[in-house]
Design a protein around this motif. Structure first.
Motif, PDB file in Angstrom:
ATOM      1  N   GLY A   1     -42.245 -53.154  18.752  1.00 10.78           N
ATOM      2  CA  GLY A   1     -42.802 -53.986  17.687  1.00 10.78           C
ATOM      3  C   GLY A   1     -44.312 -54.105  17.710  1.00 10.78           C
ATOM      4  O   GLY A   1     -44.879 -54.930  16.986  1.00 10.78           O
ATOM      5  N   ALA A   2     -44.982 -53.297  18.525  1.00  5.42           N
ATOM      6  CA  ALA A   2     -46.440 -53.388  18.612  1.00  5.42           C
ATOM      7  C   ALA A   2     -47.088 -52.835  17.353  1.00  5.42           C
ATOM      8  O   ALA A   2     -46.620 -51.870  16.759  1.00  5.42           O
TER       9      ALA A   2
ATOM     10  N   GLY B   1     -69.257 -50.546  32.736  1.00  2.40           N
ATOM     11  CA  GLY B   1     -69.299 -49.320  31.946  1.00  2.40           C
ATOM     12  C   GLY B   1     -67.993 -48.927  31.294  1.00  2.40           C
ATOM     13  O   GLY B   1     -67.807 -47.767  30.925  1.00  2.40           O
ATOM     14  N   LEU B   2     -67.092 -49.859  31.129  1.00  2.00           N
ATOM     15  CA  LEU B   2     -65.808 -49.532  30.503  1.00  2.00           C
ATOM     16  C   LEU B   2     -65.960 -49.331  29.001  1.00  2.00           C
ATOM     17  O   LEU B   2     -66.739 -50.016  28.340  1.00  2.00           O
ATOM     18  N   LEU B   3     -65.181 -48.425  28.490  1.00  4.69           N
ATOM     19  CA  LEU B   3     -65.056 -48.199  27.051  1.00  4.69           C
ATOM     20  C   LEU B   3     -63.706 -48.758  26.643  1.00  4.69           C
ATOM     21  O   LEU B   3     -62.667 -48.393  27.230  1.00  4.69           O
ATOM     22  N   PHE B   4     -63.700 -49.654  25.663  1.00  7.45           N
ATOM     23  CA  PHE B   4     -62.456 -50.251  25.170  1.00  7.45           C
ATOM     24  C   PHE B   4     -62.120 -49.596  23.837  1.00  7.45           C
ATOM     25  O   PHE B   4     -62.979 -49.436  22.980  1.00  7.45           O
ATOM     26  N   MET B   5     -60.839 -49.204  23.699  1.00  7.99           N
ATOM     27  CA  MET B   5     -60.402 -48.507  22.503  1.00  7.99           C
ATOM     28  C   MET B   5     -59.080 -49.076  22.026  1.00  7.99           C
ATOM     29  O   MET B   5     -58.340 -49.687  22.807  1.00  7.99           O
ATOM     30  N   LYS B   6     -58.782 -48.834  20.727  1.00  8.19           N
ATOM     31  CA  LYS B   6     -57.488 -49.240  20.189  1.00  8.19           C
ATOM     32  C   LYS B   6     -57.096 -48.275  19.091  1.00  8.19           C
ATOM     33  O   LYS B   6     -57.935 -47.585  18.492  1.00  8.19           O
ATOM     34  N   MET B   7     -55.795 -48.259  18.824  1.00  5.82           N
ATOM     35  CA  MET B   7     -55.241 -47.490  17.726  1.00  5.82           C
ATOM     36  C   MET B   7     -54.282 -48.391  16.969  1.00  5.82           C
ATOM     37  O   MET B   7     -53.425 -49.049  17.585  1.00  5.82           O
ATOM     38  N   ASP B   8     -54.433 -48.436  15.660  1.00  4.88           N
ATOM     39  CA  ASP B   8     -53.471 -49.159  14.839  1.00  4.88           C
ATOM     40  C   ASP B   8     -52.211 -48.320  14.748  1.00  4.88           C
ATOM     41  O   ASP B   8     -52.267 -47.109  14.488  1.00  4.88           O
ATOM     42  N   LEU B   9     -51.066 -48.946  14.949  1.00  2.00           N
ATOM     43  CA  LEU B   9     -49.798 -48.238  14.961  1.00  2.00           C
ATOM     44  C   LEU B   9     -49.015 -48.373  13.667  1.00  2.00           C
ATOM     45  O   LEU B   9     -47.924 -47.841  13.549  1.00  2.00           O
ATOM     46  N   LEU B  10     -49.553 -49.080  12.705  1.00  2.00           N
ATOM     47  CA  LEU B  10     -48.850 -49.263  11.427  1.00  2.00           C
ATOM     48  C   LEU B  10     -48.955 -48.048  10.553  1.00  2.00           C
ATOM     49  O   LEU B  10     -49.816 -47.245  10.616  1.00  2.00           O
TER      50      LEU B  10
END
Length: 171
Positions: free
Chosen positions: A124-125, A162-171
């Protein structure tokens, strides 16, 4: 005439306890890569790592989390972990993407990320999150961008600089 791979790679959720040794071996290789990285040692999420490896079946138990393993015949050649984020409903976080050097360049990284996306959707993410050290893993960051991940704000308390934060929409 088509040629088929005599040893196709399959991806499936880890089965505990029978996959524990294979999973630990892959994740030890991942840690060694980070510690001996050509860009310099990266201590990303390696605090209490041996404890994490010892408790993989508890940490990656469905439906809250999963460790997806890639096998060529009986040899484990890659993995990725996914966890639901209880502090961020509708989100999963992808971690520990690792491809054995002998299997790189085969598209397995893409396949593991796709499997992580499918698992996340099934839970359900609506988004899949990750953090990485771009300097240490430029190939992975390039793949993330190609697959549709975008840079985003900090979404966890990982203290590594130095972290890179990322996301992907799953809809």
């Amino acid at each position: 005439m088509s040629v088929t791979d005599a040893n196709p790679i399959t991806i499936r959720a880890a089965r505990w306890p029978q996959d524990l040794h294979a999973a630990q071996l892959l994740l030890r290789h991942y840690a060694q890569f980070l510690l001996h990285n050509p860009a310099g040692p990266v201590n990303i999420c390696l605090a209490d790592y041996e404890e994490e490896l010892a408790t993989l079946p508890e940490r990656y138990r469905e439906p809250e989390a999963v460790l997806l393993l890639a096998f060529r015949a009986d040899e484990a050649v890659g993995c990725v972990a996914v966890k639901q984020r209880k502090d961020r409903p509708g989100s999963c976080e992808m971690k520990r993407l690792w491809i054995e050097p002998s299997t790189r360049g085969t598209g397995l990284g893409r396949r593991l990320i796709q499997a992580a996306m499918e698992w996340s959707r099934a839970q359900g993410a609506k988004e899949l999150l990750l953090d990485t050290v771009a300097e240490a893993m430029p190939e992975a960051v390039l793949l993330y961008h190609r697959m549709g991940f975008v840079e985003t704000e900090r979404h966890n308390t990982n203290p590594i600089p130095g972290l890179l934060f990322m996301k992907m929409d799953l809809l």
